[in-house]
Scaffold this active site. Structure first.
Site, PDB file in Angstrom:
ATOM      1  N   HIS A 236      46.242  90.443 -26.809  1.00  9.83           N
ATOM      2  CA  HIS A 236      47.128  91.617 -26.766  1.00  9.83           C
ATOM      3  C   HIS A 236      46.374  92.946 -26.814  1.00  9.83           C
ATOM      4  CE1 HIS A 236      50.543  89.100 -26.680  1.00  9.83           C
ATOM      5  NE2 HIS A 236      50.796  88.988 -27.968  1.00  9.83           N
TER       6      HIS A 236
ATOM      7  N   GLU B 252      58.396  88.181 -23.145  1.00  6.52           N
ATOM      8  CA  GLU B 252      57.312  89.080 -22.764  1.00  6.52           C
ATOM      9  C   GLU B 252      57.096  89.007 -21.252  1.00  6.52           C
ATOM     10  OE1 GLU B 252      53.891  88.322 -25.500  1.00  6.52           O
ATOM     11  OE2 GLU B 252      55.374  87.069 -26.538  1.00  6.52           O
TER      12      GLU B 252
ATOM     13  N   HIS C  10      56.949  93.628 -27.006  1.00 10.85           N
ATOM     14  CA  HIS C  10      56.889  92.444 -27.863  1.00 10.85           C
ATOM     15  C   HIS C  10      58.024  92.427 -28.891  1.00 10.85           C
ATOM     16  CE1 HIS C  10      54.989  89.124 -30.066  1.00 10.85           C
ATOM     17  NE2 HIS C  10      54.084  89.058 -29.111  1.00 10.85           N
TER      18      HIS C  10
END
Length: 345
Positions: A101, A309, A175
């Site tokens: 991420h 996502e 997210h």
């Protein structure tokens, strides 16, 4: 339509967008974090349908990435490195030997420049950031804008725009952990999910793509006609077990249905439709969430939320046949995801 601003600890601003029909969305300039989405159930009760912290200070670290913009690359990059145009780029390893991420200083921990807009039909917030060359190890200076728009059709529209002066990997997402029961009354075991996808990405024991695409047919990953999430939580299928009794997998969209995905909570009657021009999405069902975090409406526990996502696949950096994350120099990056909230008839 209205916009409210609230100063948080003299460090951040929380913007609350409210439409004319009872829905509101609250967003921090820190990480573009969605802290609340308030929508009605079938009885008209307006409740929060995303996970967020009780104490705003906890968003500073935010190891679960609650509600945040993720990038430069959402997901895991194997070995925290990639090759591009003959060069090897090393990234920060923040998930074992891998990069997750955007790394420990990803977009989720930055304070973004914010501006608001309002009309009779919609209200919104645009967040801007310039990510410099070799930021977290990625090449290129990248100008990024993320816009949140709320309209009177109870649609939350997320628009992602970017341009880089060098060819670079880029795939952004949000997210948020959705729980349509409202105010965390239940886990998402009984939530019904539909995904317009016949193929998903196989993961190894470290949740890294193996390079194989698997067919969903006759597995707990076949959401084309809808199924309850608990069917995967309690399944002996190896890919469910790898993810910690649930899902943390990338689904490639077939684009054969009207919506790429939808979510239904039968108890509250709330429905969330997902439409996007992204090629796929990771569905994560909070399988590894630690217990006891102080959330706005209670304590955290496993399977308390589900993330949709929408993004391209970081597996494309190491394997053929996956939706690419490469953005060419000078090319416009324009992606959109629409979350539409309805009540089941």
């Amino acid at each position: 339509m209205r916009i409210e601003k609230k100063e948080i600890h003299e460090k951040w601003i929380e913007y609350t967008l409210t439409n004319d029909v009872g829905m509101s969305v609250s967003v921090l300039d820190l990480g573009g974090i969605i802290t609340k989405i308030m929508v009605p159930d079938r009885d008209g009760n307006i409740e929060n349908v995303v996970l967020g912290y009780r104490n705003y200070e906890d968003y500073q670290a935010n190891p679960n990435y609650f509600g945040a913009i993720i990038g430069r690359v959402a997901g895991r990059i194997q070995g925290a490195s990639f090759n591009l145009n003959g060069e090897t780029y090393k990234l920060a390893a923040n998930d074992g030997e891998n990069h997750l991420h955007g790394g420990p200083r990803g977009l989720h921990q930055l304070v973004w420049e914010a501006s608001t807009f309002e009309s009779d039909e919609e209200v919104g917030l645009t967040l801007s950031h310039r990510s410099v060359d070799l930021d977290s190890g990625y090449p290129g200076n990248v100008e990024i804008k993320v816009t949140y728009t709320l309209n009177n059709q109870n649609q939350l529209i997320l628009d992602y725009a970017a341009k880089s002066d060098q060819t670079t990997p880029l795939t952004l997402t949000n997210h948020s952990y959705f729980n349509l029961s409202g105010n965390l009354k239940n886990t998402v075991h009984n939530h019904q999910v539909t995904i317009d996808s016949s193929k998903f990405v196989e993961l190894d024991s470290n949740l890294i793509p193996t390079g194989m695409l698997l067919n969903v047919s006759e597995t707990s990953f076949d959401f084309r006609s809808g199924r309850a999430l608990e069917e995967g939580f309690n399944n002996d299928f190896e890919q469910n077990k790898v993810a910690g009794s649930g899902y943390d997998h990338y689904f490639i969209f077939d684009n054969a249905q009207e919506h790429q995905a939808n979510l239904l909570d039968p108890d509250s009657g709330r429905v969330m439709l997902v439409n996007t021009n992204e090629p796929g999405m990771v569905m994560y069902t909070s399988n590894t969430m630690e217990e006891g975090l102080k959330l706005a409406e209670g304590s955290s526990r496993k399977h308390l939320g589900v993330c949709f996502e929408t993004q391209a696949s970081p597996a494309s950096l190491h394997h053929e046949g996956f939706p690419t994350v490469i953005l060419n120099a000078g090319e416009d990056y324009n992606k959109q995801t629409i979350f539409t909230f309805l009540i089941e008839d």
